[in-house]
Write a protein that holds these residues in place. Structure first.
Motif, PDB file in Angstrom:
ATOM      1  N   TRP A 148       0.814  -1.212   0.000  1.00 16.00           N
ATOM      2  CA  TRP A 148       0.000   0.000   0.000  1.00 16.00           C
ATOM      3  C   TRP A 148       0.850   1.264   0.000  1.00 16.00           C
ATOM      4  N   LEU A 149       2.103   1.154   0.419  1.00 11.73           N
ATOM      5  CA  LEU A 149       2.997   2.303   0.429  1.00 11.73           C
ATOM      6  C   LEU A 149       3.909   2.358  -0.793  1.00 11.73           C
ATOM      7  N   TRP A 150       3.905   1.289  -1.573  1.00  8.93           N
ATOM      8  CA  TRP A 150       4.878   1.160  -2.658  1.00  8.93           C
ATOM      9  C   TRP A 150       4.624   2.189  -3.765  1.00  8.93           C
ATOM     10  N   PRO A 151       5.676   2.867  -4.283  1.00 15.13           N
ATOM     11  CA  PRO A 151       5.494   3.802  -5.409  1.00 15.13           C
ATOM     12  C   PRO A 151       5.001   3.055  -6.651  1.00 15.13           C
ATOM     13  N   LYS A 152       3.949   3.552  -7.253  1.00 16.56           N
ATOM     14  CA  LYS A 152       3.351   2.878  -8.416  1.00 16.56           C
ATOM     15  C   LYS A 152       3.855   3.446  -9.746  1.00 16.56           C
ATOM     16  N   ASP A 153       4.251   4.706  -9.755  1.00 14.88           N
ATOM     17  CA  ASP A 153       4.664   5.377 -10.985  1.00 14.88           C
ATOM     18  C   ASP A 153       6.164   5.190 -11.203  1.00 14.88           C
ATOM     19  N   LYS A 154       6.541   4.218 -12.033  1.00 18.71           N
ATOM     20  CA  LYS A 154       7.952   3.903 -12.260  1.00 18.71           C
ATOM     21  C   LYS A 154       8.708   5.103 -12.851  1.00 18.71           C
ATOM     22  N   GLY A 155       8.047   5.824 -13.753  1.00 15.43           N
ATOM     23  CA  GLY A 155       8.693   6.979 -14.350  1.00 15.43           C
ATOM     24  C   GLY A 155       9.044   8.037 -13.325  1.00 15.43           C
ATOM     25  N   LYS A 156       8.139   8.254 -12.378  1.00 21.47           N
ATOM     26  CA  LYS A 156       8.389   9.236 -11.329  1.00 21.47           C
ATOM     27  C   LYS A 156       9.512   8.769 -10.405  1.00 21.47           C
ATOM     28  N   VAL A 157       9.522   7.468 -10.090  1.00 17.65           N
ATOM     29  CA  VAL A 157      10.605   6.912  -9.265  1.00 17.65           C
ATOM     30  C   VAL A 157      11.954   7.138  -9.943  1.00 17.65           C
ATOM     31  N   ASP A 158      12.027   6.841 -11.231  1.00 16.90           N
ATOM     32  CA  ASP A 158      13.267   7.040 -11.980  1.00 16.90           C
ATOM     33  C   ASP A 158      13.715   8.498 -11.911  1.00 16.90           C
ATOM     34  N   HIS A 159      12.772   9.406 -12.131  1.00 23.18           N
ATOM     35  CA  HIS A 159      13.091  10.833 -12.134  1.00 23.18           C
ATOM     36  C   HIS A 159      13.595  11.305 -10.773  1.00 23.18           C
ATOM     37  N   ILE A 160      12.897  10.896  -9.710  1.00 19.83           N
ATOM     38  CA  ILE A 160      13.254  11.356  -8.366  1.00 19.83           C
ATOM     39  C   ILE A 160      14.636  10.853  -7.958  1.00 19.83           C
ATOM     40  N   PHE A 161      14.922   9.584  -8.235  1.00 20.28           N
ATOM     41  CA  PHE A 161      16.218   9.050  -7.820  1.00 20.28           C
ATOM     42  C   PHE A 161      17.364   9.629  -8.650  1.00 20.28           C
ATOM     43  N   LYS A 162      17.121   9.925  -9.917  1.00 22.19           N
ATOM     44  CA  LYS A 162      18.141  10.607 -10.711  1.00 22.19           C
ATOM     45  C   LYS A 162      18.437  11.983 -10.122  1.00 22.19           C
ATOM     46  N   GLU A 163      17.380  12.659  -9.672  1.00 22.44           N
ATOM     47  CA  GLU A 163      17.553  13.974  -9.054  1.00 22.44           C
ATOM     48  C   GLU A 163      18.320  13.867  -7.738  1.00 22.44           C
ATOM     49  N   LEU A 164      18.001  12.843  -6.924  1.00 21.62           N
ATOM     50  CA  LEU A 164      18.703  12.667  -5.652  1.00 21.62           C
ATOM     51  C   LEU A 164      20.182  12.371  -5.870  1.00 21.62           C
ATOM     52  N   VAL A 165      20.486  11.531  -6.862  1.00 26.16           N
ATOM     53  CA  VAL A 165      21.888  11.229  -7.178  1.00 26.16           C
ATOM     54  C   VAL A 165      22.614  12.502  -7.617  1.00 26.16           C
ATOM     55  N   LYS A 166      21.949  13.305  -8.432  1.00 30.10           N
ATOM     56  CA  LYS A 166      22.546  14.559  -8.895  1.00 30.10           C
ATOM     57  C   LYS A 166      22.806  15.501  -7.722  1.00 30.10           C
ATOM     58  N   ARG A 167      21.826  15.613  -6.817  1.00 27.78           N
ATOM     59  CA  ARG A 167      21.992  16.499  -5.663  1.00 27.78           C
ATOM     60  C   ARG A 167      23.042  15.978  -4.698  1.00 27.78           C
ATOM     61  N   LYS A 168      23.155  14.656  -4.588  1.00 26.34           N
ATOM     62  CA  LYS A 168      24.152  14.057  -3.714  1.00 26.34           C
ATOM     63  C   LYS A 168      25.556  14.526  -4.075  1.00 26.34           C
ATOM     64  N   ARG A 169      25.818  14.697  -5.342  1.00 31.23           N
ATOM     65  CA  ARG A 169      27.161  15.060  -5.793  1.00 31.23           C
ATOM     66  C   ARG A 169      27.578  16.454  -5.334  1.00 31.23           C
ATOM     67  N   SER A 170      26.609  17.297  -4.999  1.00 38.29           N
ATOM     68  CA  SER A 170      26.939  18.659  -4.574  1.00 38.29           C
ATOM     69  C   SER A 170      26.487  18.970  -3.145  1.00 38.29           C
ATOM     70  N   SER A 171      25.688  18.079  -2.550  1.00 42.05           N
ATOM     71  CA  SER A 171      25.138  18.336  -1.224  1.00 42.05           C
ATOM     72  C   SER A 171      25.899  17.573  -0.145  1.00 42.05           C
ATOM     73  N   ARG A 172      26.187  18.256   0.933  1.00 38.44           N
ATOM     74  CA  ARG A 172      26.820  17.608   2.081  1.00 38.44           C
ATOM     75  C   ARG A 172      25.786  17.094   3.074  1.00 38.44           C
ATOM     76  N   SER A 173      24.516  17.333   2.789  1.00 40.64           N
ATOM     77  CA  SER A 173      23.464  16.912   3.721  1.00 40.64           C
ATOM     78  C   SER A 173      23.020  15.473   3.493  1.00 40.64           C
ATOM     79  N   ILE A 174      23.062  14.985   2.249  1.00 37.64           N
ATOM     80  CA  ILE A 174      22.603  13.624   1.965  1.00 37.64           C
ATOM     81  C   ILE A 174      23.656  12.615   2.420  1.00 37.64           C
TER      82      ILE A 174
END
Length: 231
Positions: free
Chosen positions: A101-127
């Motif tokens: 019931w909690l699982w993300p259903k939109d694969k495209g959105k999951v792909d987009h969000i994790f690509k964004e997190l990886v990108k932010r990780k490279r410049s963020s000291r908070s993640i």
């Protein structure tokens, strides 16, 4: 220590600081009160978590602990921004298989969000997650039944205290003692703990620990060393 922060008022915050604790992780599953309260099942719990963060962030190392779900995908980037603004850390974890019931259903959105997190990780000291961790959590959502192939590390550092005082290294295995009756250090090195650790080392489950117990790559370790050296 990991907590939902609901009991941390000014008095408790002072006690936490005086205790000698040097790090605390506070669960925050949404940047909006509606999201966090819904996922936690308790109205008003968001404001208490924010209060705990405000009371501790300038006196103690504070980290947000966020579980990625289908209900908070659109808020993950804002949570990173919140962590950066408050000069604290944030750590993401995946869901255990079976929590459909909690699982993300939109694969495209999951792909987009994790690509964004990886990108932010490279410049963020908070993640706090490594790039490798983020990619593994991403693939976990793409193939939830597939064994990820990483050795469990929870037996090295996990110490879970239940409401009744019983202690486990993992909720899939037995108790190693009770904190109201035994010294924590004695439980940690006790015979029962040793037996459970041996079992855990052979575990092949995908579970809630998927978010936190695999190593950085050599390049990521070198990058952390470089950042520390430059600072």
């Amino acid at each position: 220590i990991t907590t939902n922060g609901t009991s941390i008022d000014e008095t408790v915050a002072d006690r936490v600081i005086k205790s000698g604790l040097d790090f605390i992780s506070i669960s925050l599953d949404g940047i909006r009160a509606e999201t966090h309260d819904f996922l936690r099942g308790t109205p008003g719990i968001y404001s208490k978590a924010i209060q705990a963060i405000e009371l501790l962030k300038d006196r103690l190392a504070v980290q947000l602990y966020t579980t990625v779900t289908g209900y908070n995908l659109n808020e993950l980037s804002d949570l990173v921004s919140f962590a950066e603004k408050n000069r604290i850390k944030i750590f993401f974890q995946g869901l255990a298989p079976g929590e459909e019931w909690l699982w993300p259903k939109d694969k495209g959105k999951v792909d987009h969000i994790f690509k964004e997190l990886v990108k932010r990780k490279r410049s963020s000291r908070s993640i706090m997650n490594s790039v490798r961790q983020l990619r593994l959590i991403h693939s976990h959502y793409a193939s939830p039944g597939h064994y990820m192939g990483y050795p469990c590390q929870a037996y090295k550092s996990n110490f879970m205290v239940r409401p009744d005082g019983n202690v486990q290294l993992c909720d899939k295995y037995g108790f190693i003692g009770n904190i109201a009756e035994e010294n924590p250090q004695d439980m940690w090195v006790g015979g029962n703990a040793g037996l459970i650790r041996k079992e855990m080392q052979g575990c092949r489950r995908n579970c809630s620990f998927i978010g936190g117990y695999y190593y950085d790559t050599l390049l990521e370790k070198a990058g952390k060393f470089k950042d520390l050296f430059l600072r």
